[in-house]
Write a protein that holds these residues in place. Structure first.
Motif, short mmCIF file in Angstrom:
data_model
loop_
_atom_site.label_atom_id
_atom_site.label_comp_id
_atom_site.label_asym_id
_atom_site.label_seq_id
_atom_site.Cartn_x
_atom_site.Cartn_y
_atom_site.Cartn_z
N UNK A 6 -61.82 20.69 -21.08
CA UNK A 6 -62.75 20.79 -19.96
C UNK A 6 -63.80 21.88 -20.17
N UNK A 7 -63.47 22.87 -20.98
CA UNK A 7 -64.38 23.99 -21.25
C UNK A 7 -64.61 24.11 -22.75
N UNK A 8 -65.02 23.04 -23.39
CA UNK A 8 -65.14 23.00 -24.84
C UNK A 8 -66.19 23.97 -25.36
N UNK A 9 -67.34 24.06 -24.70
CA UNK A 9 -68.40 24.96 -25.15
C UNK A 9 -67.92 26.41 -25.14
N UNK A 10 -67.30 26.82 -24.05
CA UNK A 10 -66.81 28.19 -23.96
C UNK A 10 -65.67 28.45 -24.95
N UNK A 11 -64.82 27.44 -25.16
CA UNK A 11 -63.73 27.59 -26.12
C UNK A 11 -64.25 27.76 -27.54
N UNK A 12 -65.30 27.02 -27.89
CA UNK A 12 -65.89 27.17 -29.22
C UNK A 12 -66.50 28.56 -29.41
N UNK A 13 -67.15 29.06 -28.38
CA UNK A 13 -67.74 30.40 -28.47
C UNK A 13 -66.64 31.45 -28.64
N UNK A 14 -65.56 31.33 -27.88
CA UNK A 14 -64.46 32.28 -28.00
C UNK A 14 -63.82 32.20 -29.39
N UNK A 15 -63.61 30.99 -29.89
CA UNK A 15 -63.05 30.83 -31.25
C UNK A 15 -63.99 31.42 -32.30
N UNK A 16 -65.29 31.25 -32.11
CA UNK A 16 -66.26 31.82 -33.04
C UNK A 16 -66.22 33.34 -33.05
N UNK A 17 -66.13 33.93 -31.87
CA UNK A 17 -66.04 35.39 -31.79
C UNK A 17 -64.74 35.87 -32.42
N UNK A 18 -63.65 35.14 -32.18
CA UNK A 18 -62.37 35.49 -32.78
C UNK A 18 -62.43 35.42 -34.31
N UNK A 19 -63.07 34.40 -34.85
CA UNK A 19 -63.22 34.27 -36.31
C UNK A 19 -64.05 35.43 -36.87
N UNK A 20 -65.11 35.83 -36.17
CA UNK A 20 -65.93 36.96 -36.63
C UNK A 20 -65.15 38.27 -36.59
N UNK A 21 -64.35 38.46 -35.54
CA UNK A 21 -63.55 39.68 -35.44
C UNK A 21 -62.53 39.74 -36.58
N UNK A 22 -61.89 38.62 -36.88
CA UNK A 22 -60.91 38.60 -37.98
C UNK A 22 -61.62 38.88 -39.31
N UNK A 23 -62.79 38.30 -39.52
CA UNK A 23 -63.54 38.52 -40.76
C UNK A 23 -63.90 39.99 -40.94
N UNK A 24 -64.36 40.61 -39.87
CA UNK A 24 -64.82 42.00 -39.96
C UNK A 24 -63.64 42.98 -39.94
N UNK A 26 -60.12 42.49 -40.00
CA UNK A 26 -58.95 42.29 -40.86
C UNK A 26 -59.35 42.17 -42.33
N UNK A 27 -60.34 41.34 -42.62
CA UNK A 27 -60.71 41.07 -44.01
C UNK A 27 -61.81 41.99 -44.52
N UNK A 28 -62.55 42.64 -43.65
CA UNK A 28 -63.59 43.58 -44.07
C UNK A 28 -64.69 42.94 -44.88
N UNK A 29 -65.13 41.76 -44.51
CA UNK A 29 -66.18 41.02 -45.20
C UNK A 29 -65.81 40.71 -46.65
N UNK A 30 -64.52 40.63 -46.94
CA UNK A 30 -64.10 40.30 -48.30
C UNK A 30 -64.39 38.83 -48.61
N UNK A 31 -64.24 37.98 -47.64
CA UNK A 31 -64.61 36.57 -47.78
C UNK A 31 -65.66 36.29 -46.72
N UNK A 32 -66.50 35.33 -46.97
CA UNK A 32 -67.53 35.02 -45.99
C UNK A 32 -67.23 33.73 -45.24
N UNK A 33 -66.12 33.08 -45.54
CA UNK A 33 -65.81 31.78 -44.95
C UNK A 33 -65.69 31.88 -43.43
N UNK A 34 -64.93 32.86 -42.95
CA UNK A 34 -64.79 33.01 -41.50
C UNK A 34 -66.09 33.45 -40.84
#
Length: 150
Positions: A6-24, A26-34
């Motif tokens: 029901x809230x797909x747009x907001x869910x995608x934004x939250x998942x995107x922010x979560x992926x960016x937080x993990x990349x920065x 946890x991984x420290x920009x070691x990979x750029x995939x996330x």
């Protein structure tokens, strides 16, 4: 699951922010995939929220696949250059200013160690040094102190 659909747009934004937080964080920009995935999720969610795209899983899947691929093509080389750039000059620190007396002869074949700050450092020198010589650390590598006579 119904809440996410029901809230797909907001869910995608939250998942995107979560992926960016993990990349920065946890991984420290070691990979750029996330990074690419997170940016594409945020862009897709924003376009769905603005009404530019229909809010369904199939659209989200295809748009994110395409955006991730395009972002990877556009940003891979600039980010890689940014990650590999360095000034090329050695940094000086107080660590390199220590001096001590050698306990044994030191040459290119010897395996002499010096204990400093609770760590056993292998000693190396560009020229042979004899036992009892006062030396100063001039450079450091991983687990290695380069010394010269003072």
């Amino acid at each position: 699951m119904a809440f996410i659909l029901d809230n797909l747009a907001q869910s995608l934004i939250v998942l995107g922010i979560l992926a960016l937080v993990i990349e920065v964080a946890v991984l420290g920009f070691a990979t750029f995939v996330l990074l690419f995935l997170g940016l594409s999720l945020i862009f897709c969610g924003t376009m769905m929220y603005a009404g530019l795209l229909t809010e369904d899983w199939l659209t989200a899947l295809w748009v994110n696949a395409l955006l991730t691929f395009v972002l990877a093509l556009l940003l891979w080389k600039p980010l890689l250059r940014l990650q590999q750039s360095s000034s090329g000059k050695a940094l000086s620190s107080d660590f390199a200013d220590i001096d001590f007396v050698l306990e044994a002869d030191l040459d290119e074949n010897s395996k002499q160690y010096h204990s400093y700050s609770g760590i056993q450092w292998q000693l190396k020198s560009e020229q042979p040094l004899s036992k009892g010589t006062r030396v100063k650390v001039v450079k450091k590598d991983v687990g290695v102190m380069w010394v010269k006579a003072i």
